[in-house]
Design an enzyme around this catalytic site. Sequence first.
Site, PDB file in Angstrom:
ATOM      1  CB  SER A  40      -0.953  -0.036   1.191  1.00 10.47           C
ATOM      2  OG  SER A  40      -1.994   0.880   1.028  1.00 10.47           O
ATOM      3  CG  ASP A  95      -6.843  -2.085  -3.573  1.00  8.07           C
ATOM      4  OD1 ASP A  95      -7.525  -1.407  -2.793  1.00  8.07           O
ATOM      5  OD2 ASP A  95      -5.629  -2.289  -3.414  1.00  8.07           O
ATOM      6  CG  HIS A 112      -5.947  -2.267   0.167  1.00  6.99           C
ATOM      7  ND1 HIS A 112      -5.201  -1.669  -0.824  1.00  6.99           N
ATOM      8  CD2 HIS A 112      -5.339  -1.918   1.336  1.00  6.99           C
ATOM      9  CE1 HIS A 112      -4.196  -0.985  -0.289  1.00  6.99           C
ATOM     10  NE2 HIS A 112      -4.255  -1.139   1.020  1.00  6.99           N
TER      11      HIS A 112
END
Length: 698
Positions: free
Chosen positions: A551, A637, A671
């Site tokens: 991320s 995501d 995600h």
Amino acid sequence: MTTETPEPVAKRVPSERTHHGDTVVDEYAWLAAKDDSETIAHLTAENAYTEARTAHLAGLRAQLFEETRRRTQETDLSVPTRKDGYWYYTRTVEGQQYGVHCRRAVRDGESAPPISADGAPLDGEEVLLDGNLLAEGHDFFSLGAFDVSPDGRWLAYSTDFAGDERFTLRVKDLKTGEVLVDEVPDTFYGTAWSTDASTLFYVTVDEAWRPNRVWRHTVGTPSSEDVVVHQEDDERFWVGVELTRSERFVVIDIHSKITSEVRVIPAANPTGEPAIIAPRRQGVEYSVEHHGHRFLILHNDGAEDFALAFTSADAPGDWTPLIEHSPGTRLESVDAFENHLVVSLRSNGLTGLRVLPVGGGDAYEIDFPEPIYSVGLDANPEYRTREVRLRYTSLVTPDSVYDFDLVTRQMVLRKQKPVRPGPDGRPYDPADYEQHRDWALADDGTRVPISLVCRKDTPRDGSAPCVIYGYGSYEASMDPWFSIPRLSLLDRGVIFAVAHIRGGGELGRRWYDQGKLLAKKNTFTDFVACARHLVKAGWTASDRLVARGASAGGLLMGAVANLAPDAFAGIVAQVPFVDALTSILDPSLPLTVTEWEEWGNPLDDPDVYAYMKSYTPYENVAPVDYPAILAVTSLNDTRVLYHEPAKWVARLRAVAPQGDYLLKTEMGAGHGGPSGRYDAWREEAFITAWILDRLGRS
């Protein structure tokens, strides 16, 4: 399946953007068209290429998966938590992907939680929700809400079958097992019940996936009759909702990255107007916990590392200090119980707990023996209690659940995560491993902490391979954690290191502030300094060092690849935020406007634009010798869109074609990657096998 690199995608018409007099051509912008058949074809081709290039690791992947499976007690049961006459717990069953959520009535004389060492169901258990049944027919499954009403009658729960974190909310009657007709689509995390369990509060998002509305729902009525309790129109702010532990107030939390406002509704009067605890003031953050006649206020008003105050619960007004600000000791949260307050804090890079008796008695902190560890409160739903549940772990100590008596200060271990024997048949022994705290020196002279774990027989002559992990954003701290899959690395002689770089919160608010906005590059140079230090100190060598991040930590990976490609033998970037400037320039994308207080607003500020352009990975790909790169992403995501790593890999191949770049896209996840535990283990085995191959330990 092909071993040939997928066809160049730059043949499509490039897009062009101009900001602050700067014109940028983006050859791969078309990959953002998620529903375009050519986009899907390209991602599919990349997956086939990655699978072919890693086919020689299939046996190792299977071996690593089996090592994790063998070390994990697959049929297991969490330590039950007591709430209003029931023990609540979750259990897992061998061969099943998801948890089974259960409860059992508390029996006469039962003061301690019943423990099932073999993970078998408790006698008299009631199954509230079986994730495996809910997930049938779906490739992905995730629970958002799981909230039992105060009277124990209703269960509010929400499900996501795509990975896009848009949940459908439902209500189940726990007496009859019936799921009511109540159904609310496109909800977010967070729910709260009224005292009489007639009313449920929940949250929805806007088109940019920003949680912006709190709703009131009456159980047994259609969602079309639901009422908006609060709508937040300032696009910098998120909203959330929860019930206080005392069950006296519904709390509506409204916050941006640097500013807060809290409103409360008496849970006994769910149709009442929300009362503001303190109006928002730019730069002032605060949170609220109810305790008897007062609201406790954790805040940073004139207190960089936060202070604790209180105000009247009947007529909120001025704040009376309770714990003064102490620079270097970051107060992170406060939990209120009838006769005690427990403050979660961090100091000198370690987490801690401070207990404040109510009505007399000295405050004290709970001591722990290891030099590096992570501790925090676990689930503690009961307000009237003298015991609190703690969760403790370190790089060598498996997750441990303790009950701590706030009066006698006695601590009882209720359960430590079982670690079964590995492939050699030997039981796990933490004495076989050692953990260290080291310090690197950043370019500006700042000392940056590093946590390390390795086998005791690991050499310190630079010959050992190493994985270095980093994040460094949002004040998120990468506190030490135990990992069963990591044992497969350690037992092959690999060192695991965590770089506690600026932008995180390990050393307080100032540590965070020094790694954001126009100081963001400190995050990247700190990480490189940590990598260089590991080599200089003899832990490893640059050709035996793999970096890993996810991320915002994926942004870190892309940035350090450009900044110091010679420092690493490989880089793993999971759901990486590598096209940061393009995303932050587009306010229609999820999260963009709320992120401006973290990164700056390049739309309005030419200095921010120039600064971000100077470090964002996609913009700065150069014709240099990059280390091997594995980028992992997910099609659904909503936090970091899949096309960021897809574009990044495409540009890497075009600009530095001599490099080794792989892209792996989960076509039905979000995600967090695959949702089932076995699928997650396989994903981790894939990444670990790639790492070991780069380190010559396959």
